[in-house]
Every structure is written in structure tokens, then in C-alpha cells.
Design an enzyme around this catalytic site. Structure first.
Site, PDB file in Angstrom:
ATOM      1  N   HIS A  56       2.098  -2.032  -2.657  1.00  0.00           N
ATOM      2  CA  HIS A  56       1.975  -3.259  -1.873  1.00  0.00           C
ATOM      3  C   HIS A  56       2.987  -3.214  -0.733  1.00  0.00           C
ATOM      4  O   HIS A  56       4.087  -2.663  -0.887  1.00  0.00           O
ATOM      5  CB  HIS A  56       2.257  -4.474  -2.741  1.00  0.00           C
ATOM      6  CG  HIS A  56       1.256  -4.680  -3.831  1.00  0.00           C
ATOM      7  ND1 HIS A  56       1.140  -5.889  -4.493  1.00  0.00           N
ATOM      8  CD2 HIS A  56       0.333  -3.862  -4.388  1.00  0.00           C
ATOM      9  CE1 HIS A  56       0.192  -5.803  -5.405  1.00  0.00           C
ATOM     10  NE2 HIS A  56      -0.316  -4.565  -5.369  1.00  0.00           N
ATOM     11  N   GLU A  58       5.008  -5.402   0.564  1.00  0.00           N
ATOM     12  CA  GLU A  58       6.317  -6.009   0.303  1.00  0.00           C
ATOM     13  C   GLU A  58       7.180  -5.120  -0.588  1.00  0.00           C
ATOM     14  O   GLU A  58       8.358  -4.892  -0.292  1.00  0.00           O
ATOM     15  CB  GLU A  58       6.149  -7.379  -0.375  1.00  0.00           C
ATOM     16  CG  GLU A  58       5.294  -8.355   0.391  1.00  0.00           C
ATOM     17  CD  GLU A  58       3.815  -8.308  -0.009  1.00  0.00           C
ATOM     18  OE1 GLU A  58       3.146  -9.332   0.157  1.00  0.00           O
ATOM     19  OE2 GLU A  58       3.334  -7.257  -0.489  1.00  0.00           O
ATOM     20  N   CYS A  89       2.322 -11.393  -4.647  1.00  0.00           N
ATOM     21  CA  CYS A  89       1.879 -11.365  -6.039  1.00  0.00           C
ATOM     22  C   CYS A  89       3.120 -11.434  -6.932  1.00  0.00           C
ATOM     23  O   CYS A  89       4.257 -11.429  -6.452  1.00  0.00           O
ATOM     24  CB  CYS A  89       1.084 -10.089  -6.306  1.00  0.00           C
ATOM     25  SG  CYS A  89       2.092  -8.586  -6.274  1.00  0.00           S
ATOM     26  N   CYS A  92       5.538  -8.426  -6.334  1.00  0.00           N
ATOM     27  CA  CYS A  92       6.295  -8.481  -5.076  1.00  0.00           C
ATOM     28  C   CYS A  92       7.289  -9.640  -5.071  1.00  0.00           C
ATOM     29  O   CYS A  92       8.392  -9.506  -4.524  1.00  0.00           O
ATOM     30  CB  CYS A  92       5.338  -8.559  -3.901  1.00  0.00           C
ATOM     31  SG  CYS A  92       4.364  -7.045  -3.711  1.00  0.00           S
TER      32      CYS A  92
END
Length: 173
Positions: A56, A58, A89, A92
Site C-alpha cells: 500500500h 502509505e 486501511c 496503514c
């Protein structure tokens, strides 16, 4: 909620990264790390072009910059901000908290996997003390459009279910 011109500048950089992710066939999320008002790094999702499902934007960004973040916080008690085009999420958000991110600004809410509305009071005192300021909605339509574009191209049952969640959420804007 009122966002500064600097907030807009940093989120535009994150949106540029999200567009690049979309162009690469990846889930269109971009992220920018800022320390004391200065751009440190920017990146994008690499879920599909990378080797794993935890790539992801982040988490990639924070992992890459964690030595800088740690040093800045330990020596200068710096303000560390994360700008991201999608509501973080659980992974993150947790990575942000563990790395002492003081503020998270996101564009589009994520009805499928967003975790910023967790009841932090249900967590331990440590998490409550480290919980960042979280602000959402900056350029949410621009980010939403990228997400919808990506999901429509997938055209699978699971992506169509997620697409419907986003479209239903958008009706309430």
C-alpha cells in the site's frame, strides 16, 4: 473542515502519484510524507505491479522513510504528516500510529476498508496517546473518480460489489 494551501499542494502531489498508479494498472492510491511542512517523499500503490498485497502507498512510504521519521521525532519532536488519496486501511493506520505520524489527511473515504473511524477508546492507552489527528475529504471527488475508474476496468463480481459500495457512499455527499 478547513485545509491550508500547503495541504492542497501536498494532496495534489499524492493525487499525481495515484494517477501514476492507475496508469500502471495499480489500485490508484498515492501518498506523501511531510515533516515540519517540508516534503520528504512521495509514492504510490504497487499492489499489482509489486510482489505482495501489502504494498500500500502509505505503508511503503512510511517503511522507506521510517529512519528519517524516527530521527526527526527523537531529536526535534517534529510534526510528521501523511497525505493520502484514500482513507487508510487498518494496516496503514497501524503503521502510521506505530511510526508516530501526528496527522493524517486523506481524500476519499473508503467504505470497503477504511479504518479511521475505529473507536480508539476501545484500544489501549498507548494507542490513544499516539493517535494522530485525522482529517478527510480534501479533493475527495478527484480521488473517488480515480477509484471508480479503476474498479470499472476490473469488471469482476468482487470489484463490482466494492464499486457499488463506493457509488452508494457517493450518493450521500
Amino acid at each position: 473542515m478547513s485545509f491550508s494551501n500547503k495541504d492542497r499542494e501536498f494532496m495534489n502531489l499524492a493525487l499525481d502519484e495515484a494517477r501514476k498508479a492507475l496508469d500502471n494498472g495499480d489500485y490508484p492510491v498515492g501518498a506523501v510524507l511531510v515533516i515540519n511542512g517540508k516534503l520528504i517523499e512521495k509514492t504510490r500503490n504497487s499492489l499489482y505491479s509489486g510482489k505482495d498485497w501489502v504494498s500500500h502507498a502509505e505503508s511503503n512510504l512510511i517503511r522507506k522513510c521510517s529512519p528519517i521519521i524516527k530521527e526527526e521525532i527523537k531529536s526535534n519532536n517534529s510534526k510528521v504528516e501523511l497525505f493520502t488519496t484514500l482513507e487508510p486501511c487498518l494496516m496503514c493506520l497501524g503503521t502510521s500510529i506505530l511510526n508516530r505520524i501526528s496527522r493524517i489527511v486523506f481524500s476519499c473515504p473508503d467504505p470497503h476498508g477504511g479504518a479511521t473511524t475505529l473507536d480508539k477508546q476501545s484500544l489501549s492507552d498507548w494507542y490513544n496517546r499516539k493517535w494522530p489527528i485525522i482529517e478527510g475529504g480534501l479533493f475527495k471527488d478527484e480521488s473517488y473518480d480515480l477509484m471508480i475508474d479503476f474498479m470499472k476496468k476490473q469488471n469482476t463480481d468482487s470489484w463490482n460489489r466494492i464499486l457499488k459500495m463506493y457509488e452508494d457512499m457517493h450518493k450521500d455527499w
